[in-house]
Scaffold this active site. Structure first.
Site, PDB file in Angstrom:
ATOM      1  N   GLU A 267       0.837  -1.208   0.000  1.00  0.00           N
ATOM      2  CA  GLU A 267       0.000   0.000   0.000  1.00  0.00           C
ATOM      3  C   GLU A 267       0.871   1.258   0.000  1.00  0.00           C
ATOM      4  OE1 GLU A 267      -3.315   2.041   3.003  1.00  0.00           O
ATOM      5  OE2 GLU A 267      -1.948   0.488   3.727  1.00  0.00           O
ATOM      6  N   LYS A 347      -9.699   2.226  -2.994  1.00  0.00           N
ATOM      7  CA  LYS A 347     -10.066   1.609  -1.717  1.00  0.00           C
ATOM      8  C   LYS A 347     -11.468   2.028  -1.304  1.00  0.00           C
ATOM      9  CE  LYS A 347      -8.614   1.046   3.065  1.00  0.00           C
ATOM     10  NZ  LYS A 347      -7.826   1.605   4.192  1.00  0.00           N
ATOM     11  N   CYS A 399      -5.053  -2.250   2.856  1.00  0.00           N
ATOM     12  CA  CYS A 399      -4.967  -2.001   4.303  1.00  0.00           C
ATOM     13  C   CYS A 399      -5.912  -2.943   5.060  1.00  0.00           C
ATOM     14  CB  CYS A 399      -5.259  -0.528   4.590  1.00  0.00           C
ATOM     15  SG  CYS A 399      -4.868  -0.006   6.276  1.00  0.00           S
TER      16      CYS A 399
END
Length: 535
Positions: A267, A347, A399
């Site tokens: 990430e 995301k 994440c």
């Protein structure tokens, strides 16, 4: 006063046992015992005192197990721990009320052995639906492969159910022994026998599943690059060249392995907006000349229409940046050799106070509770990227998205057969956060019967097969890494026409069913179970 102290102490002991079952201690055997002291307190006290016992349990567990959040926000740690503790307290009050109302019924204990686990799973489901599914009790068993295969039927909630079932049997047997003394020791415990039968069925079925899923073939070779950039250096202009050097050296070392199908970075691996950064794009372009696709975590932005600033060229033909960024995104980009534009996943589930500030327009003082300067925007859905030359569909989870079961399930239902968790756990270095985080990804693999690649900036990078076994692993936590690490792994990706698991088809039906049952109990308990109000 004595009863109150005993109830609070029992709750605190349960909280400590639960904490010890998870990383860092990882004494997973204690997960079977952890609820028992709290359940005994619920059995012996009324709902009010049971609520306080549950609060003591919840605060003890969550304050210790989430202590790594203090690396980012002290206030957020206290607020989140208190909110989760209130759910445990609610469980305890309801568990006490059920015990009181079942008093004197012929099958009282057996009903409690179903009701208490169902209530526990219902509370965990509510917390998950609210967006925080961290450290459900069943997750403590992530290394117990024979047991956790049942998650393919009902998610981690099934494992939590079995743990609380066994703990309920232990608590009720202990209570009877203390009340009846030696004569009880000569009588069989039907509670333990019932729990043992359920446990045996789960483990034997799980081991049979493991034998059936044993796979010696591989059809994908992936390289994971772990740059090991300390968080204090990730966003400092002083360390940009250092970051590029780590990414370049780690990737070139991995590319020496023959037959690679894809390289994965973690990430926000690049120190800027890759789409608009000349330096980052030059690095990626140079590495793509080796002919291997790359899945890269970065930041992205949408700009408002305006005059061209063009401070940096975009990739490809130098598309200009625009004045005034409108929205920021945390993204995963798949770069393919010879293809100008990458495939992009935005995301979806953002971390409160980590990626967005709630109510920041009307409560600007909230910005003082977080290190971020502005909020990111969420994406609109899952993405499935084909691996060039292989055709396998992969789906990024950025994440903490791999802790949310419905995101992985939606990706698999959309066709993904390999999950890729790209994360930056350097925020919480020198803590158990990375290992706690990784344990949740194990369940996403079992629930959906697909493997996963986990690429971390620091902490734990690994490959997890579809049985939940961690097959290959890099583990480096804290400062002191003198170079980037990399891992080359061969794995089996199931075909596109694989049958979906029951969980993939139905989702959290077990957990939601437990929630419905307990809502019905709350509304109808006085009619269905008159109980004894004085207990």
């Amino acid at each position: 006063m004595k009863a109150r102290l005993l109830a609070l102490g029992a709750g605190a002991v349960s909280g400590l046992l639960m904490y010890a079952a998870f990383p860092p201690a990882e004494a997973m055997q204690l997960g079977w015992l952890a609820p028992a002291p709290l359940l005994l307190a619920c059995r012996r006290t009324g709902p009010g005192l049971a609520f306080m016992s549950g609060l003591a349990c919840g605060l003890t567990f969550w304050l210790f197990s989430l202590s790594w959040i203090t690396h980012v926000t002290f206030a957020g740690w206290l607020i989140l721990s208190a909110a989760c503790a209130l759910l445990v307290a609610g469980f305890a009050a309801a568990a006490s009320d059920l015990s009181r109302r079942l008093k004197g019924m012929p099958a009282e204990n057996m009903l409690l052995m179903i009701g208490w686990p169902a209530l526990w799973v219902g509370v965990e489901t509510i917390r998950t639906q609210l967006g925080f599914s961290w450290n459900a009790l069943g997750v403590s068993q992530y290394r117990n492969l024979g047991l956790i295969q049942c998650a393919a039927w009902g998610g981690v909630g099934v494992v939590s159910f079995i743990l609380v079932l066994v703990s309920s049997a232990l608590a009720l047997t202990f209570e009877r022994y203390m009340a009846q003394g030696r004569c009880c020791a000569r009588r069989p415990s039907f509670e333990l026998m019932a729990a043992a039968l359920v446990l045996a069925a789960a483990v034997l079925g799980g081991n049979r599943t493991l034998r059936g899923l044993a796979q010696s073939r591989t059809n994908l070779r992936a390289a994971i690059v772990q740059p090991n950039i300390p968080q204090v250096q990730k966003w400092s202009d002083e360390f940009i060249d250092f970051i590029y050097g780590r990414l370049d050296s780690g990737t070139r070392a991995a590319l020496r392995a023959p037959g690679l199908d894809i390289v994965v970075w973690p990430e926000t691996a690049t120190p800027d907006f890759l789409r608009y950064s000349t330096s980052s794009w030059a690095l990626v372009s140079a590495l793509l000349t080796n002919g291997v696709p790359m899945l890269i975590g970065s930041m992205d932005a949408e700009f408002q229409p305006g005059d061209s600033m063009a401070p940096q060229a975009a990739f490809g033909q130098g598309r200009p940046a625009r004045r005034g960024p409108e929205r920021y995104f945390n993204v995963s980009m798949l770069f393919e050799p010879g293809v100008e534009e990458p495939r992009v996943y935005d995301k979806q589930h953002l971390v409160i106070f980590g990626e967005y500030i709630p109510f920041e327009e009307i409560m600007p003082f909230f910005r003082n509770l977080t290190p971020i300067e502005t909020s990111f925007s969420p994406g609109s859905g899952s993405a499935c990227f084909p691996v060039p030359g292989r055709g396998h569909l992969i789906s990024p989870l950025i994440c903490f998205e791999d802790t949310l079961p419905w995101l992985a399930r939606a990706a698999v239902r959309s066709g993904a057969r390999l999950l890729v968790n790209q994360t930056n756990d350097a925020w919480f270095d020198e803590s158990a956060a990375s290992r706690q985080h990784m344990s949740h990804c194990v369940f996403r693999c079992v629930e959906n019967r697909v493997p996963a690649i986990r690429a971390a900036n620091t902490g734990v990078s690994c490959v997890i097969d579809r049985t939940g076994a961690v097959r290959d692993r890099i583990s480096r936590v804290g400062p002191g890494a003198e170079q980037a690490d990399f891992l080359v792994a061969d794995l089996w990706v199931p075909p596109a026409d694989m049958p979906l698991t029951f969980y993939s088809r139905t989702g959290d039906a077990l957990g939601l069913g437990c929630v419905v049952i307990w809502l019905a109990f709350a509304l109808l308990r006085t009619r269905l179970f008159p109980g004894s109000p004085e207990r």
